[in-house]
Design a protein around this motif. Structure first.
Motif, PDB file in Angstrom:
ATOM      1  N   THR A   1      -6.948   3.734  -6.064  1.00 11.26           N
ATOM      2  CA  THR A   1      -6.595   2.771  -7.199  1.00 11.26           C
ATOM      3  C   THR A   1      -6.262   1.534  -6.320  1.00 11.26           C
ATOM      4  N   LEU A   2      -6.837   0.384  -6.593  1.00 13.46           N
ATOM      5  CA  LEU A   2      -6.828  -0.938  -6.289  1.00 13.46           C
ATOM      6  C   LEU A   2      -6.088  -2.018  -7.358  1.00 13.46           C
ATOM      7  N   VAL A   3      -5.197  -2.595  -7.099  1.00 14.09           N
ATOM      8  CA  VAL A   3      -4.525  -3.582  -8.259  1.00 14.09           C
ATOM      9  C   VAL A   3      -4.590  -4.911  -7.711  1.00 14.09           C
TER      10      VAL A   3
ATOM     11  N   ALA B   1       0.905  -1.191   0.086  1.00 11.50           N
ATOM     12  CA  ALA B   1      -0.053  -0.002  -0.041  1.00 11.50           C
ATOM     13  C   ALA B   1       0.982   1.292  -0.046  1.00 11.50           C
ATOM     14  N   VAL B   2       0.657   2.069  -0.984  1.00 10.35           N
ATOM     15  CA  VAL B   2       1.192   3.435  -0.933  1.00 10.35           C
ATOM     16  C   VAL B   2       0.184   4.542  -0.218  1.00 10.35           C
ATOM     17  N   VAL B   3       0.406   5.044   0.915  1.00 11.03           N
ATOM     18  CA  VAL B   3      -0.344   5.591   1.689  1.00 11.03           C
ATOM     19  C   VAL B   3       0.065   7.189   2.020  1.00 11.03           C
ATOM     20  N   GLY B   4      -0.940   8.215   1.722  1.00 12.01           N
ATOM     21  CA  GLY B   4      -0.304   9.597   1.973  1.00 12.01           C
ATOM     22  C   GLY B   4      -1.553  10.554   1.847  1.00 12.01           C
ATOM     23  N   PRO B   5      -1.210  11.831   1.916  1.00  5.82           N
ATOM     24  CA  PRO B   5      -2.224  12.795   1.736  1.00  5.82           C
ATOM     25  C   PRO B   5      -3.195  12.840   0.200  1.00  5.82           C
ATOM     26  N   GLU B   6      -2.487  12.172  -0.920  1.00  7.99           N
ATOM     27  CA  GLU B   6      -3.104  12.114  -2.092  1.00  7.99           C
ATOM     28  C   GLU B   6      -4.130  10.874  -1.892  1.00  7.99           C
ATOM     29  N   GLY B   7      -4.061  10.293  -0.891  1.00  8.91           N
ATOM     30  CA  GLY B   7      -4.860   8.853  -1.053  1.00  8.91           C
ATOM     31  C   GLY B   7      -4.168   7.592  -1.102  1.00  8.91           C
ATOM     32  N   ALA B   8      -4.827   6.574  -1.207  1.00  8.87           N
ATOM     33  CA  ALA B   8      -3.989   5.319  -1.105  1.00  8.87           C
ATOM     34  C   ALA B   8      -4.081   4.424  -2.582  1.00  8.87           C
ATOM     35  N   LEU B   9      -2.979   3.744  -2.527  1.00 14.01           N
ATOM     36  CA  LEU B   9      -2.849   2.790  -3.833  1.00 14.01           C
ATOM     37  C   LEU B   9      -2.610   1.466  -3.015  1.00 14.01           C
ATOM     38  N   VAL B  10      -3.579   0.526  -3.468  1.00 16.91           N
ATOM     39  CA  VAL B  10      -3.387  -0.726  -2.635  1.00 16.91           C
ATOM     40  C   VAL B  10      -3.468  -2.030  -3.833  1.00 16.91           C
ATOM     41  N   ILE B  11      -2.306  -2.759  -3.435  1.00 18.60           N
ATOM     42  CA  ILE B  11      -2.037  -4.026  -4.274  1.00 18.60           C
ATOM     43  C   ILE B  11      -2.847  -5.218  -3.673  1.00 18.60           C
ATOM     44  N   ASP B  12      -3.684  -5.769  -4.096  1.00 19.83           N
ATOM     45  CA  ASP B  12      -4.611  -6.839  -3.333  1.00 19.83           C
ATOM     46  C   ASP B  12      -5.397  -6.495  -2.446  1.00 19.83           C
ATOM     47  N   SER B  13      -6.513  -7.240  -2.085  1.00 20.16           N
ATOM     48  CA  SER B  13      -7.530  -6.866  -1.206  1.00 20.16           C
ATOM     49  C   SER B  13      -7.908  -7.933  -0.174  1.00 20.16           C
TER      50      SER B  13
END
Length: 278
Positions: A81-83, A45-57
């Motif tokens: 975004t979720l990948v 997960a990339v997490v910061g003030p712009e939101g999160a990008l998550v790889i797998d759920s």
């Protein structure tokens, strides 16, 4: 295919029954970049003030815990975004619960397989698919999505965070355990080994590897994994060359050095039967 679905369903039931015992944890790998462990496949997960990008759920029942873990890094964070690294339930069944309304990206074949599953929530279907490479950037972190030739399934991708020297391998890497190669869903033992060799050639001793299952690994861990696959395949092929049947090879078993690689889902027997079909 029915056998694979049944086995995955058993995994899901087992995890669901144990959900109260599962604790979601995270490990910071670089600024804004985390590895998150819970039930099912490991998350990046990339997490910061712009939101999160998550790889797998992971699984649907894990969504609230995963959201809480993300919010512990950035209050009120929204998943942009979720990948999905592939289509198996322990990596995608949480799609709708975790990221409904977000951009969901996957290999083209993942959408086809999930659409064919009438029980899969439509809100969790990928909204964008591709074959090849795709670049994403969020919170200053660059991610490169790369689809792979058939290996674990026919719809795998890996995610590079090259500036941080981090690679999420999805289920192209099971840390220190026998891998599941889904032969009924386009998987290939030879393709799997080839992809691991390719990725091994592209990393260095400082690369942090997120496996689909298991702890954070390094190049030595991936080399160990490759060695296991090559040597156990050679053992099975040698026994086949002696005229032994699949059941006879299972009865004889692999060399003692591989006993510790067996686990509850891919036992030594299942791994031998996978290799026998290679």
């Amino acid at each position: 295919m029915k056998q694979v679905i049944a086995l995955l369903a058993l995994m899901l039931c087992g995890v669901a029954n144990a959900q109260d015992k599962v604790q979601v944890t995270s490990l910071e790998l670089a600024k804004h970049l985390y590895m998150i462990k819970g039930a099912g496949g490991n998350i990046a997960a990339v997490v910061g003030p712009e939101g999160a990008l998550v790889i797998d759920s992971q699984y649907e029942h894990m969504a609230s815990q995963i959201k809480s873990e993300l919010e512990s890094k950035q209050s009120g964070v929204q998943i942009k975004t979720l990948v999905n690294t592939h289509f198996h339930g322990d990596h995608v069944n949480g799609n709708a619960a975790l990221a409904a309304g977000a951009q969901i990206i996957a290999h083209t074949n993942v959408l086809a397989r999930l659409k064919a599953d009438s029980k899969f929530p439509r809100a969790g279907l990928p909204t964008e698919t591709f074959v090849g490479e795709k670049a994403l950037t969020l919170n200053g972190v660059k991610a490169q999505l790369v689809t792979m030739p058939v290996s674990h399934t026919d719809g795998d991708l890996v995610v590079w965070f090259k500036d941080a020297n981090v690679l999420h391998m999805g289920d192209l890497f099971f840390a220190d355990r026998f891998p599941f190669i889904d032969l009924k869903s386009g998987g290939s033992v030879s393709g799997y080994i080839s992809n691991v060799k390719l990725l091994l050639s592209q990393i260095d001793d400082n690369t942090k590897l997120i496996p689909g299952h298991g702890d954070l690994m390094d190049k030595a861990g991936l080399q160990r994994f490759l060695t296991m696959m090559e040597q156990t395949l050679a053992e099975v092929n040698a026994m086949k060359a002696q005229g032994k049947t699949e059941d006879q090879i299972v009865a004889q078993g692999l060399s003692a050095q591989w006993k510790s690689w067996s686990w509850n889902f891919i036992t030594e027997e299942r791994w031998i039967r996978t290799l026998f079909q290679a």
